[in-house]
Design an enzyme around this catalytic site. Structure first.
Site, short mmCIF file in Angstrom:
data_model
loop_
_atom_site.label_atom_id
_atom_site.label_comp_id
_atom_site.label_asym_id
_atom_site.label_seq_id
_atom_site.Cartn_x
_atom_site.Cartn_y
_atom_site.Cartn_z
N TYR A 77 -1.10 2.47 4.82
CA TYR A 77 -0.36 2.20 3.59
C TYR A 77 1.15 2.41 3.79
O TYR A 77 1.77 1.71 4.57
CB TYR A 77 -0.92 3.04 2.44
CG TYR A 77 -2.28 2.59 1.95
CD1 TYR A 77 -2.46 1.35 1.37
CD2 TYR A 77 -3.39 3.42 2.08
CE1 TYR A 77 -3.71 0.93 0.91
CE2 TYR A 77 -4.65 3.01 1.63
CZ TYR A 77 -4.79 1.77 1.05
OH TYR A 77 -6.04 1.36 0.61
N SER A 78 1.75 3.37 3.10
CA SER A 78 3.21 3.48 3.11
C SER A 78 3.79 3.97 4.43
O SER A 78 5.02 3.97 4.60
CB SER A 78 3.69 4.39 1.98
OG SER A 78 3.55 3.73 0.74
N MET A 79 2.97 4.37 5.37
CA MET A 79 3.49 4.64 6.72
C MET A 79 3.87 3.34 7.42
O MET A 79 4.39 3.34 8.53
CB MET A 79 2.49 5.45 7.54
CG MET A 79 2.50 6.93 7.16
SD MET A 79 1.11 7.89 7.82
CE MET A 79 1.32 7.70 9.60
N LYS A 81 6.17 1.51 5.97
CA LYS A 81 7.58 1.39 5.60
C LYS A 81 8.55 1.70 6.75
O LYS A 81 9.53 0.97 6.94
CB LYS A 81 7.89 2.28 4.40
CG LYS A 81 7.30 1.78 3.08
CD LYS A 81 7.62 2.72 1.93
CE LYS A 81 7.24 2.11 0.59
NZ LYS A 81 5.77 2.04 0.38
N TYR A 195 10.74 5.65 -6.04
CA TYR A 195 9.84 5.05 -5.06
C TYR A 195 9.41 3.68 -5.57
O TYR A 195 9.08 3.53 -6.75
CB TYR A 195 8.64 5.95 -4.87
CG TYR A 195 7.86 5.73 -3.60
CD1 TYR A 195 8.51 5.44 -2.40
CD2 TYR A 195 6.49 5.84 -3.59
CE1 TYR A 195 7.80 5.25 -1.24
CE2 TYR A 195 5.76 5.67 -2.43
CZ TYR A 195 6.41 5.36 -1.27
OH TYR A 195 5.71 5.18 -0.10
#
Length: 410
Positions: A77-79, A81, A195
Site C-alpha cells: 500500500y502506502s510504502m 509512495k 495525508y
C-alpha cells in the site's frame, strides 16, 4: 526464487547488534501470532549493509495453511509512495522541472483551484486558492488534497461522491486526476499537512513528463534496476502461491478475511497503477530499496539518484513537525517530533515523538500494517511485513522500534 539477501544472516555481534536482545523480537512475533492478533509476519533488520536478523512466523493464508515465509508477497500500500517519489526525483535531476514549479506547468487541469470554507455537500462554499499547488506541495502532502476514505470532512465526502479512487477498474489514471482537479481543496496550498492522494497525482505527472505510462516507468527505471524481482502492481499467476491473504478484525477482535490471496484483484494488472498505494513486494525487495536510500542513491553499482537528491528527500520540508501543520486526521506515523520530507516521514526529535530513534531517520508504512524505517546515523534498516487493516489496529510499529533499537550495542 528467494532473494539471496535473506538466505544468510550475518553474525549480529559483528554488526553491533546484541543476539540475545534480537531474540526478544522473535518472542514478540510469536506472541502476536499465538494470541491471534496477526495471522503472520516477518521482520528484517539490516545494519551496515548486512542482514543481522530475519524471522517469519505464522501463516500468510490461514484458510490454506500457507506459512509466512522469507519470500511471501504482500500488499505494501502506502510504502509505494517513496518509490513514486524516487521516480519524481529522477525526472527532477534530468532538469524536467523544479520542485517549486506550479504543477499547472505540467498538469494544466489544476488551474484556478478553489478551497472549501464551509457549506454542505449540496452547496459547498469556497474561496480562490491564494497560490498555485507546487510539485513540492504534492511530495509533502501540503497541496490541500485529501483521501475520501477518511470520512472526516466535507472534502472527503465530495471525493467519495465524485469517485476519486485510484484503485477503481473503470477509469484511467489521467481520468481520475482530471476529475480530482475539478474539486475544491481541503486547505490552502502549503498551509496544512493532510495525508492525501497527492502521490497518485505525482504518478500521473511522471507519465506526462516521461511520455510513458507510470507503471512502465516505475518498472523500467526504478524497480528493475534495483533488482526488486517480486515488486509490481499485480501478482503473476506463478507467484500467487506466495501471495498473502489480507485480514481485518471482526467485532470480537478475531481475524476475518479482508482480501483473499487467490480470488483477488491483485491477480491481474490494474486499470490504474496507483503511485500512492498500488504495489506488492517482499521483505528482500524492500530491503534493497532501503539500502539504495542509505547508500545515497545507488545499489550494486547502479545509481538512480545523486546523493544530494537523496539527502533532500530525507530532509524535513515542513516549518516544524506534523503536529504544527494543523491537526492531521490520519497518517502512517505519529505527529509530534516527526516532520516530512519528499515522500517519507523524518524524525526530528525522539523525545517529542516519545519513541526511540535518531534525528534524520526516515520512515513510512502501509494501511495493512507494513512499515519500514532507515536510520542513516546508525546505518540501520528495518522492514516489517504483515497483512492486517487498518494499520491503527495494533501498535506493532512502535513496539518493534523499541525492540530493534534496544538491540544496538555500539
Amino acid at each position: 526464487m528467494t532473494n539471496p539477501a535473506l538466505a544468510v544472516v550475518d553474525d549480529p555481534g559483528a554488526l553491533g547488534l546484541c543476539p540475545a536482545r534480537l531474540e526478544r523480537i522473535d518472542g514478540w512475533m510469536r506472541r502476536l501470532v499465538d494470541e491471534g492478533r496477526l495471522a503472520g509476519l516477518s521482520v528484517a533488520v539490516e545494519r551496515r549493509g548486512r542482514l543481522g536478523f530475519f524471522r517469519a512466523h505464522g501463516r500468510s493464508d490461514l484458510a490454506r495453511g500457507r506459512p509466512f515465509a522469507d519470500d511471501t508477497i504482500v500488499r505494501i500500500y502506502s510504502m509505494t509512495k517513496p518509490l513514486t517519489s524516487v521516480a519524481v526525483m529522477m525526472l527532477y535531476e534530468e532538469g524536467r522541472f523544479q520542485l517549486d514549479d506550479p504543477v499547472t506547468r505540467l498538469l494544466p487541469e489544476f488551474a484556478g483551484m478553489r478551497v472549501l470554507t464551509g457549506g454542505n455537500r449540496a452547496r459547498p462554499e469556497t474561496e480562490p486558492a491564494r497560490r498555485e499547488i507546487t510539485i513540492r506541495d504534492l511530495l509533502t502532502h501540503t497541496a490541500g488534497l485529501t483521501y475520501g476514505f477518511m470520512e472526516a470532512t466535507l472534502a472527503d465526502e465530495i471525493y467519495r461522491r465524485e469517485g476519486i479512487d485510484f484503485h477503481r477498474r473503470d477509469a484511467s489514471l489521467a481520468e481520475v486526476v482530471e476529475r480530482l482537479a475539478g474539486l475544491p481543496l481541503l486547505a490552502q496550498p502549503g498551509e496544512e499537512w493532510n495525508y492525501s492522494v497527492a502521490t497518485d497525482v505525482l504518478g500521473h505527472l511522471v507519465a506526462v513528463v516521461s511520455g510513458i505510462d507510470f507503471a512502465s516507468f516505475l518498472r523500467e527505471r526504478v524497480i528493475g534496476p534495483l533488482g526488486m524481482a517480486d515488486t509490481d502492481f499485480h501478482v503473476p499467476a506463478d507467484k500467487l502461491p506466495r501471495f498473502a491473504a489480507n485480514y481485518i478484525y471482526d467485532r470480537e477482535r478475531r481475524l476475518k478475511l479482508y482480501d483473499d490471496s487467490v480470488e483477488t484483484a491483485y491477480a491481474s494488472p490494474p486499470a490504474i497503477a496507483s503511485g500512492g498505494g498500488g504495489l506488492v513486494s517482499t521483505a528482500a525487495d524492500y530491503l534493497r530499496f532501503c539500502r539504495f536510500l542509505l547508500n545515497g542513491g545507488q545499489l550494486d553499482g547502479v545509481r538512480l539518484l545523486g546523493r544530494k537528491s537523496v539527502a533532500l528527500m530525507l530532509a524535513n520540508h515542513l516549518p516544524g513537525d506534523l503536529a504544527a501543520m494543523g491537526t492531521p486526521r490520519f497518517a502512517e506515523s505519529s505527529y509530534s517530533g516527526i516532520g516530512f520530507g519528499l515522500g517519507v516521514s523524518v524524525m526530528l526529535d525522539p523525545a517529542r515523538a516519545q519513541i526511540l530513534g535518531s534525528p534524520g531517520e526516515a520512515a513510512w508504512g502501509g494501511v495493512a500494517s507494513t512499515a519500514f524505517w532507515i536510520d542513516p546515523a546508525e546505518d540501520l534498516s528495518v522492514v516489517l511485513l504483515t497483512q492486517l487493516v487498518p494499520s491503527s489496529a495494533l501498535p506493532i510499529r512502535r513496539e518493534l522500534r523499541v525492540l530493534a533499537y534496544a538491540a544496538l550495542t555500539d
